[in-house]
Enzyme design. Structure first.
Site, PDB file in Angstrom:
ATOM      1  N   THR A  29       0.819  -1.212   0.000  1.00  0.00           N
ATOM      2  CA  THR A  29       0.000   0.000   0.000  1.00  0.00           C
ATOM      3  C   THR A  29       0.853   1.262   0.000  1.00  0.00           C
ATOM      4  O   THR A  29       0.423   2.308  -0.491  1.00  0.00           O
ATOM      5  CB  THR A  29      -0.960   0.021   1.207  1.00  0.00           C
ATOM      6  OG1 THR A  29      -0.208  -0.126   2.417  1.00  0.00           O
ATOM      7  CG2 THR A  29      -1.992  -1.102   1.109  1.00  0.00           C
ATOM      8  N   ASN A  31       3.641   1.487  -1.774  1.00  0.00           N
ATOM      9  CA  ASN A  31       3.947   1.650  -3.195  1.00  0.00           C
ATOM     10  C   ASN A  31       2.790   2.334  -3.921  1.00  0.00           C
ATOM     11  O   ASN A  31       3.002   3.229  -4.749  1.00  0.00           O
ATOM     12  CB  ASN A  31       4.225   0.296  -3.837  1.00  0.00           C
ATOM     13  CG  ASN A  31       5.429  -0.406  -3.244  1.00  0.00           C
ATOM     14  OD1 ASN A  31       6.347   0.227  -2.728  1.00  0.00           O
ATOM     15  ND2 ASN A  31       5.417  -1.730  -3.295  1.00  0.00           N
ATOM     16  N   ARG A  99       8.563  -9.872  10.619  1.00  0.00           N
ATOM     17  CA  ARG A  99       7.655  -8.740  10.875  1.00  0.00           C
ATOM     18  C   ARG A  99       6.728  -8.953  12.060  1.00  0.00           C
ATOM     19  O   ARG A  99       5.802  -8.171  12.280  1.00  0.00           O
ATOM     20  CB  ARG A  99       6.808  -8.484   9.628  1.00  0.00           C
ATOM     21  CG  ARG A  99       5.848  -9.610   9.338  1.00  0.00           C
ATOM     22  CD  ARG A  99       5.280  -9.623   7.964  1.00  0.00           C
ATOM     23  NE  ARG A  99       4.557  -8.432   7.597  1.00  0.00           N
ATOM     24  CZ  ARG A  99       3.697  -8.397   6.573  1.00  0.00           C
ATOM     25  NH1 ARG A  99       3.471  -9.483   5.857  1.00  0.00           N
ATOM     26  NH2 ARG A  99       3.076  -7.286   6.272  1.00  0.00           N
ATOM     27  N   ARG A 165      -1.097 -13.132   0.696  1.00  0.00           N
ATOM     28  CA  ARG A 165       0.177 -13.766   1.015  1.00  0.00           C
ATOM     29  C   ARG A 165      -0.071 -14.786   2.118  1.00  0.00           C
ATOM     30  O   ARG A 165      -0.335 -14.416   3.270  1.00  0.00           O
ATOM     31  CB  ARG A 165       1.203 -12.729   1.492  1.00  0.00           C
ATOM     32  CG  ARG A 165       1.542 -11.657   0.473  1.00  0.00           C
ATOM     33  CD  ARG A 165       2.378 -12.190  -0.677  1.00  0.00           C
ATOM     34  NE  ARG A 165       2.770 -11.126  -1.587  1.00  0.00           N
ATOM     35  CZ  ARG A 165       2.052 -10.716  -2.631  1.00  0.00           C
ATOM     36  NH1 ARG A 165       0.881 -11.293  -2.884  1.00  0.00           N
ATOM     37  NH2 ARG A 165       2.488  -9.748  -3.413  1.00  0.00           N
ATOM     38  N   GLY A 224      -1.476 -15.422 -22.320  1.00  0.00           N
ATOM     39  CA  GLY A 224      -0.111 -15.519 -22.787  1.00  0.00           C
ATOM     40  C   GLY A 224       0.800 -14.700 -21.892  1.00  0.00           C
ATOM     41  O   GLY A 224       0.620 -14.633 -20.679  1.00  0.00           O
ATOM     42  N   ALA A 253       5.844  -4.648  -7.295  1.00  0.00           N
ATOM     43  CA  ALA A 253       4.979  -3.452  -7.360  1.00  0.00           C
ATOM     44  C   ALA A 253       4.200  -3.336  -8.657  1.00  0.00           C
ATOM     45  O   ALA A 253       3.592  -2.287  -8.905  1.00  0.00           O
ATOM     46  CB  ALA A 253       5.770  -2.172  -7.115  1.00  0.00           C
ATOM     47  N   ASP A 256       0.662  -3.041  -7.386  1.00  0.00           N
ATOM     48  CA  ASP A 256       0.525  -1.823  -6.581  1.00  0.00           C
ATOM     49  C   ASP A 256       0.459  -0.590  -7.476  1.00  0.00           C
ATOM     50  O   ASP A 256      -0.361   0.318  -7.259  1.00  0.00           O
ATOM     51  CB  ASP A 256       1.708  -1.684  -5.624  1.00  0.00           C
ATOM     52  CG  ASP A 256       1.979  -2.945  -4.824  1.00  0.00           C
ATOM     53  OD1 ASP A 256       1.032  -3.726  -4.603  1.00  0.00           O
ATOM     54  OD2 ASP A 256       3.139  -3.151  -4.418  1.00  0.00           O
TER      55      ASP A 256
END
Length: 304
Positions: A29, A31, A99, A165, A224, A253, A256
């Site tokens: 977020t 980015n 984290r 994720r 493709g 990104a 993003d």
């Protein structure tokens, strides 16, 4: 229109082919907020940081980009999270995170949360992602949902980017419940077939399309080597393919920046299909460079 992007920025270590590491800062977020600011949108980043040198450096960098800093809370004794990016020969990247005790996780839990929530309720558009949801835990997600409900009741809009994720979630069912609730609150949905299939299996696309007509939906798929965005707005549906790109160096990104391009174009008055085309152009420029943030001089000239 004032936009708020909610989430986390971490210290980023990008591994080079020789094994060396280059430090930067990144978060999905963040980015999006950065590219929105570069496109002339008034945007605040809403997060919590520590009182450490890396948090200071983040704030300084965001200030240079024109991102609003008034919603950033600084928590004494805390630090941001860290992640390492590895990129393969095809430009695809993998992420490895540290984290668990990052300051951003307590955005809706520490003293100061009422002020954060009250400010979000006044924004015209609030942008959150699946990664944002994974940060806060059950109580934090409930606080965010209540805040967004109040913001929408005042006439604001919510944008949700699925960005799933698996490692950020304790189990699939917790993630599925959170995603269903976020999709139901969103007025603008950015979803990828990959994310939704990964989380919901064969029913993934249906989880998004059940909100067709109520929400504006951009469902990213592929045909493709070039991605295609299915844009669903009202009763209409249009497939908008990306144009050819000169090279793919790093896909960090891509999504993003696509979201930033789309939101900025819609704020500028472009139709959804045109907004998707401009978003593809921005994302195409971003994947031609290493890292999440491209040089300013590499920003493409968009049609708004």
């Amino acid at each position: 229109m004032r936009v708020a992007c909610v989430g986390e920025c971490m210290v980023e270590l990008s591994e080079r082919p020789d094994g060396s590491l280059v430090r930067g800062f990144g978060g999905d977020t963040l980015n999006t907020a950065l590219y929105l600011a570069r496109l002339g949108v008034t945007v605040d980043y809403v997060t919590a940081l520590g009182d450490d040198p890396w948090s200071d450096a983040m704030v300084e960098a965001w200030s240079r980009e024109g991102i609003g800093l008034g919603r950033i809370r600084r928590l004494p004794g805390r630090m941001p999270g860290l992640y390492i990016i590895r990129t393969d020969e095809a430009g695809e990247r993998s992420f490895h995170y540290w984290r668990d005790s990052a300051a951003a996780r307590d955005l809706f839990a520490e003293p100061g949360a009422p002020e954060t929530r009250a400010a979000l309720e006044t924004d015209d558009l609030v942008y959150v992602s699946g990664i944002s949801l994974s940060l806060y835990g059950e109580a934090g997600r409930a606080a965010l949902a209540e805040t967004l409900a109040a913001q929408r009741a005042r006439g604001g809009l919510v944008a949700f980017d699925t960005n799933y994720r698996p490692r950020g979630w304790p189990d699939w069912e917790v993630a599925r419940t959170a995603f269903r609730a976020a999709l139901a609150q969103a007025d603008l949905i950015f979803a990828s077939v990959e994310d939704m299939d990964w989380l919901f299996g064969a029913a993934g696309e249906d989880e998004v399309l059940r909100h067709r007509g109520r929400a504006e939906i951009v469902l990213k798929t592929s045909d493709g080597p070039n991605p295609v965005a299915r844009v669903l707005h009202g009763a209409s549906e249009t497939a908008v393919p990306a144009g050819p790109v000169e090279r793919v160096v790093d896909t960090t990104a891509a999504g993003d920046s696509f979201a930033a391009g789309y939101i900025a174009a819609r704020i500028a008055g472009l139709a959804p299909e045109s907004a998707a085309a401009e978003a593809h152009r921005l994302a195409g420029a971003v994947i031609g460079h290493r890292g999440a943030v491209i040089p300013r001089e590499a920003m493409p000239a968009l049609a708004f």
